[in-house]
Write a protein that holds these residues in place. Structure first.
Motif, PDB file in Angstrom:
ATOM      1  N   ALA A 105      80.382  46.396  23.535  1.00 33.03           N
ATOM      2  CA  ALA A 105      80.976  47.722  23.740  1.00 33.03           C
ATOM      3  C   ALA A 105      80.139  48.463  24.774  1.00 33.03           C
ATOM      4  O   ALA A 105      78.910  48.426  24.726  1.00 33.03           O
ATOM      5  N   ALA A 106      80.814  49.123  25.719  1.00 34.09           N
ATOM      6  CA  ALA A 106      80.101  49.825  26.795  1.00 34.09           C
ATOM      7  C   ALA A 106      80.941  51.004  27.262  1.00 34.09           C
ATOM      8  O   ALA A 106      82.004  51.292  26.702  1.00 34.09           O
ATOM      9  N   SER A 107      80.463  51.670  28.296  1.00 32.44           N
ATOM     10  CA  SER A 107      81.176  52.844  28.803  1.00 32.44           C
ATOM     11  C   SER A 107      82.371  52.482  29.666  1.00 32.44           C
ATOM     12  O   SER A 107      83.189  53.340  29.989  1.00 32.44           O
ATOM     13  N   ASN A 108      82.487  51.221  30.052  1.00 29.83           N
ATOM     14  CA  ASN A 108      83.667  50.746  30.764  1.00 29.83           C
ATOM     15  C   ASN A 108      83.806  49.252  30.523  1.00 29.83           C
ATOM     16  O   ASN A 108      82.866  48.576  30.098  1.00 29.83           O
ATOM     17  N   LEU A 121      69.125  46.120  27.018  1.00 30.81           N
ATOM     18  CA  LEU A 121      70.097  46.943  27.743  1.00 30.81           C
ATOM     19  C   LEU A 121      70.579  48.116  26.903  1.00 30.81           C
ATOM     20  O   LEU A 121      71.142  49.073  27.431  1.00 30.81           O
ATOM     21  N   GLY A 122      70.412  48.024  25.586  1.00 31.73           N
ATOM     22  CA  GLY A 122      70.777  49.128  24.705  1.00 31.73           C
ATOM     23  C   GLY A 122      72.256  49.272  24.452  1.00 31.73           C
ATOM     24  O   GLY A 122      72.732  50.390  24.180  1.00 31.73           O
ATOM     25  N   VAL A 123      73.018  48.173  24.532  1.00 34.93           N
ATOM     26  CA  VAL A 123      74.459  48.260  24.294  1.00 34.93           C
ATOM     27  C   VAL A 123      74.806  47.599  22.960  1.00 34.93           C
ATOM     28  O   VAL A 123      74.144  46.653  22.539  1.00 34.93           O
ATOM     29  N   THR A 151      80.862  41.987  31.926  1.00 33.88           N
ATOM     30  CA  THR A 151      79.720  41.423  32.638  1.00 33.88           C
ATOM     31  C   THR A 151      78.631  40.983  31.667  1.00 33.88           C
ATOM     32  O   THR A 151      78.097  39.871  31.748  1.00 33.88           O
ATOM     33  N   ILE A 152      78.312  41.853  30.723  1.00 33.73           N
ATOM     34  CA  ILE A 152      77.235  41.562  29.781  1.00 33.73           C
ATOM     35  C   ILE A 152      77.644  40.458  28.809  1.00 33.73           C
ATOM     36  O   ILE A 152      76.849  39.562  28.501  1.00 33.73           O
ATOM     37  N   SER A 153      78.885  40.495  28.332  1.00 33.78           N
ATOM     38  CA  SER A 153      79.309  39.463  27.375  1.00 33.78           C
ATOM     39  C   SER A 153      79.344  38.090  28.030  1.00 33.78           C
ATOM     40  O   SER A 153      78.949  37.092  27.410  1.00 33.78           O
ATOM     41  N   THR A 154      79.778  38.017  29.280  1.00 31.28           N
ATOM     42  CA  THR A 154      79.802  36.732  29.977  1.00 31.28           C
ATOM     43  C   THR A 154      78.381  36.208  30.197  1.00 31.28           C
ATOM     44  O   THR A 154      78.079  35.035  29.947  1.00 31.28           O
ATOM     45  N   ALA A 155      77.507  37.076  30.663  1.00 30.90           N
ATOM     46  CA  ALA A 155      76.117  36.664  30.881  1.00 30.90           C
ATOM     47  C   ALA A 155      75.457  36.239  29.577  1.00 30.90           C
ATOM     48  O   ALA A 155      74.636  35.324  29.552  1.00 30.90           O
ATOM     49  N   ALA A 156      75.819  36.903  28.474  1.00 33.49           N
ATOM     50  CA  ALA A 156      75.237  36.545  27.182  1.00 33.49           C
ATOM     51  C   ALA A 156      75.624  35.121  26.771  1.00 33.49           C
ATOM     52  O   ALA A 156      74.805  34.383  26.215  1.00 33.49           O
ATOM     53  N   ILE A 177      75.098  41.356  14.533  1.00 38.79           N
ATOM     54  CA  ILE A 177      75.425  42.582  15.248  1.00 38.79           C
ATOM     55  C   ILE A 177      74.142  43.344  15.537  1.00 38.79           C
ATOM     56  O   ILE A 177      73.146  43.229  14.813  1.00 38.79           O
ATOM     57  N   GLN A 178      74.167  44.115  16.620  1.00 39.48           N
ATOM     58  CA  GLN A 178      72.986  44.887  16.993  1.00 39.48           C
ATOM     59  C   GLN A 178      73.397  46.042  17.905  1.00 39.48           C
ATOM     60  O   GLN A 178      74.528  46.086  18.412  1.00 39.48           O
TER      61      GLN A 178
END
Length: 303
Positions: free
Chosen positions: A253-256, A281-283, A262-267, A296-297
């Motif tokens: 979950a993010a602001s857009n 990253l704090g998301v 981007t983050i989920s794919t990189a993860a 979850i975090q």
């Protein structure tokens, strides 16, 4: 995949081999909102589809290294893709097109037989630093094929939601196969969303407000056989192979939606290193591992 549970006014359809879902807080605005989203999807497809010979992406691949002007739509998509590559230190790389073809993903996923083995071909090694982009034109080394699949759908969700709100004044949620963006007023209690990748995966119910993005990246969808192995569409650009499926899925979950995707794919690509990176990253994040266990975090917004 994510699907909405609250539907004050909604449309559902299939495109790009996935489910599309549009919700608005003013049902009278639904027809115009659907037209806006469809026009955005049309524009993104003609700019960035690997499977349309008349797309700009295919024209770039045929340019044999010549600098080529690009449309404003493709310019936005390239800017987003290169920003994603920079944020992830190259984990999300827009030059993996030839690697995907080498793995057998050379046509729309609906046209691939997941049970029929594909034969490997040679991939041209490339990375995002090879893309020379000045905002209006691009030059790629000969043989490099772009694939913007990791970011283009998320950009389309963000742009579509923003345009619907600007044109209609209605609150809106756009869900493009699990890439979710919201803009404007929400239903009472917020947008309630079900996050579940496959039918047998554990589910999570979340609530999104105005200006939210949500994305799930999966190693269990878009899979096929290649040389006796099951492969998937998320490529580790350092190997040219499908990323090790440490995680069945990662949701962010993010602001857009672009940031979330981007983050989920990189993860997915970072595997076991991903939770610490995402935490820094704090998301909010939700990881589902090979065994179906959930982690979850970061204040994951489950209800």
């Amino acid at each position: 995949m994510s699907s909405t549970l609250v539907s004050p006014g909604q449309a559902q359809w299939s495109r790009w081999s996935t489910d599309m879902h549009l919700l608005v807080t003013r049902p009278a605005a639904l027809a115009e909102a659907r037209a806006v989203v469809d026009a955005e999807l049309d524009a993104v497809e003609i700019a960035a589809s690997r499977f349309r010979p008349d797309s700009e992406i295919c024209a770039l691949a045929a340019a044999d290294g010549a600098r080529t002007p690009v449309s404003p739509v493709l310019a936005d998509l390239l800017e987003a893709a290169l920003a994603a590559a920079s944020l992830t230190d190259g984990d999300v790389d827009p030059t993996v097109g030839s690697a995907l073809i080498a793995l057998g993903y050379d046509r729309d996923i609906d046209q691939l037989d997941p049970a029929h083995p594909r034969v490997a071909s040679v991939s041209i090694r490339s990375d995002w630093s090879m893309v020379e982009f000045d905002g209006r034109s691009v030059r790629l080394p000969a043989g490099v094929l772009l694939d913007l699949g990791a970011t283009a759908k998320a950009v389309a969700a963000d742009r579509g939601a923003k345009l619907v709100y600007e044109r209609t004044g209605s609150g809106v949620l756009v869900n493009l196969g699990g890439d979710v963006a919201t803009v404007g007023p929400t239903p009472e209690g917020g947008w309630r969303v079900l996050v579940q990748d496959t039918d047998d995966d554990p589910a999570s119910h979340v609530v999104l407000g105005d200006g939210a993005g949500l994305a799930t990246s999966s190693t269990c969808r878009r899979r096929w056989w290649r040389d006796g192995d099951i492969v998937h569409h998320i490529i580790d650009p350092r190997t040219g192979q499908s990323a090790d499926p440490v995680w069945r899925s990662v949701s962010i979950a993010a602001s857009n939606c672009l940031a979330a995707n981007t983050i989920s794919t990189a993860a997915i690509i970072r595997g076991r290193r991903a939770p610490d990176w995402v935490a820094a990253l704090g998301v909010p994040a939700r990881f589902v591992d090979r065994a179906g266990e959930v982690r979850i975090q970061g204040g994951w917004p489950q209800t």
